[in-house]
Design an enzyme around this catalytic site. Structure first.
Site, PDB file in Angstrom:
ATOM      1  N   ASP A 205      -7.362  -1.871   3.482  1.00 32.93           N
ATOM      2  CA  ASP A 205      -6.431  -2.961   3.161  1.00 32.93           C
ATOM      3  C   ASP A 205      -6.852  -4.285   3.787  1.00 32.93           C
ATOM      4  O   ASP A 205      -6.230  -5.315   3.513  1.00 32.93           O
ATOM      5  CB  ASP A 205      -5.016  -2.610   3.636  1.00 32.93           C
ATOM      6  CG  ASP A 205      -4.437  -1.426   2.892  1.00 32.93           C
ATOM      7  OD1 ASP A 205      -4.682  -1.313   1.676  1.00 32.93           O
ATOM      8  OD2 ASP A 205      -3.747  -0.601   3.527  1.00 32.93           O
TER       9      ASP A 205
ATOM     10  N   ASP B 297       0.867  -1.165   0.000  1.00 32.48           N
ATOM     11  CA  ASP B 297       0.000   0.000   0.000  1.00 32.48           C
ATOM     12  C   ASP B 297       0.916   1.230   0.000  1.00 32.48           C
ATOM     13  O   ASP B 297       2.106   1.122   0.298  1.00 32.48           O
ATOM     14  CB  ASP B 297      -0.880  -0.021   1.250  1.00 32.48           C
ATOM     15  CG  ASP B 297      -1.726   1.229   1.399  1.00 32.48           C
ATOM     16  OD1 ASP B 297      -2.340   1.649   0.405  1.00 32.48           O
ATOM     17  OD2 ASP B 297      -1.751   1.793   2.508  1.00 32.48           O
TER      18      ASP B 297
END
Length: 335
Positions: A229, A33
């Site tokens: 996430d 990420d």
């Protein structure tokens, strides 16, 4: 496995599933990420653009009324910019849309009857035309119009490029997935040495990317820290979250990194590979020992006292071999 988990724990990495070490050893792709992972989790509010007739300070106060209900780094930056007083704005009915933003009814403190339906988040979520800005942007809108654009400055972690380089040296593919605009994702990817990147990814987009990789036969590890996430962390073969990540993200991760060192990701991978090698060595030794000594004992060619000594020595050898995992720093390569 326990020796490796202990070695990682001393380094500040908590192993939540021992079998994740075996999965990590077979990884060939790592997905990062961007915000809060490759970049610092602390953002600073930069330029503010507002609609005519709206004061910039008032826009920040209204935005922070929503942002106080989120743990995203962008939200924390807006709350920090507004200050503790928040200029008297409150929010009710706050809903966080994963990977998109926040919506709520915002009103001045003490005037609950005068509510404004506001949205804070991405351009798509706020109904604003997307831009190609290389910095992260957060938008504020009501049910009809754009109200403000906030530009947020973020710093890349000092060890981000070193970590990416180390992972590539291990023969891994490294990718970057971000919910920010493509230009912002490209800026970070180029600075840390990642060629494969995607911007404007929703949680479902990230999950689809992971599943496509898995269908192609790749073993994927994911590193993230945000609420959006969670799905991709849960679906990955192995996953990492940092200590400052939101609780839901931590609950989905296989490894929790207590500090903020990205290099610990590469270290954990190297140790996982060494752990699997040691396990195989011990299994081969046990198989060879039993194949030779058990038939001799059955035929009476191996005295009982010697068989006992041999079994104890074999067990001791296996334990000592496993303890080698605690002696070498896991983030260093073995020659």
């Amino acid at each position: 496995m326990l020796s490796a988990a202990g070695a990682l724990a001393r380094r500040g990495i908590l192993v939540r599933r021992l079998d994740a070490l075996e999965a990590l050893a077979g990884i060939d792709t790592v997905v990062f990420d961007k915000t809060g992972t490759l970049t610092s989790d602390v953002m600073v509010l930069g330029q503010i653009r507002v609609r005519a007739g709206l004061d910039a300070q008032q826009a920040v106060a209204m935005a922070s009324a929503l942002a106080r209900h989120s743990l995203h780094p962008a939200s924390r930056a807006l709350v920090e910019a507004a200050g503790p007083a928040n200029n008297g704005w409150l929010a009710s009915g706050v809903v966080e849309h994963h990977g998109l933003g926040l919506s709520a009814l915002v009103y001045p403190d003490g005037v609950a009857g005068q509510t404004l339906p506001l949205r804070l988040g991405s351009a798509k979520f706020c109904g604003v035309p997307a831009t190609d800005a290389a910095v992260m942007q957060v938008f504020l809108s009501d049910d009809k119009h754009w109200l403000a654009t906030f530009e947020l400055e973020e710093d890349i972690r000092a060890d981000a490029r070193e970590t990416v380089t180390a992972l590539k040296a291990c023969g891994l593919n490294v990718c970057l997935l971000s919910g920010d605009v493509v230009a912002a994702a490209q800026r970070v990817a180029s600075r840390v040495g990642i060629e494969a990147f995607k911007g404007q990814c929703s949680p479902q987009d990230k999950l689809d990317f992971l599943r496509d990789c898995q269908l192609q036969g790749h073993k994927v590890a994911v590193v993230g820290d945000g609420l959006n996430d969670g799905p991709i962390l849960a679906a990955a073969h192995a996953s990492f979250a940092f200590g400052q990540a939101v609780p839901l993200t931590q609950a989905q991760a296989d490894f929790l990194v207590a500090g903020s060192r990205l290099t610990d990701i590469a270290g954990a991978l190297l140790l996982a590979r060494r752990t699997l090698a040691v396990v195989r060595q011990n299994l081969w030794w046990a198989a060879i020992y039993n194949a030779v000594c058990v038939p001799l004992a059955v035929l009476g060619m191996l005295p009982a006292w010697l068989a006992g000594i041999g079994m104890a020595s074999s067990s001791l050898l296996v334990v000592l071999n496993a303890l080698r995992l605690t002696q070498t720093r896991p983030w260093q390569r073995e020659n």
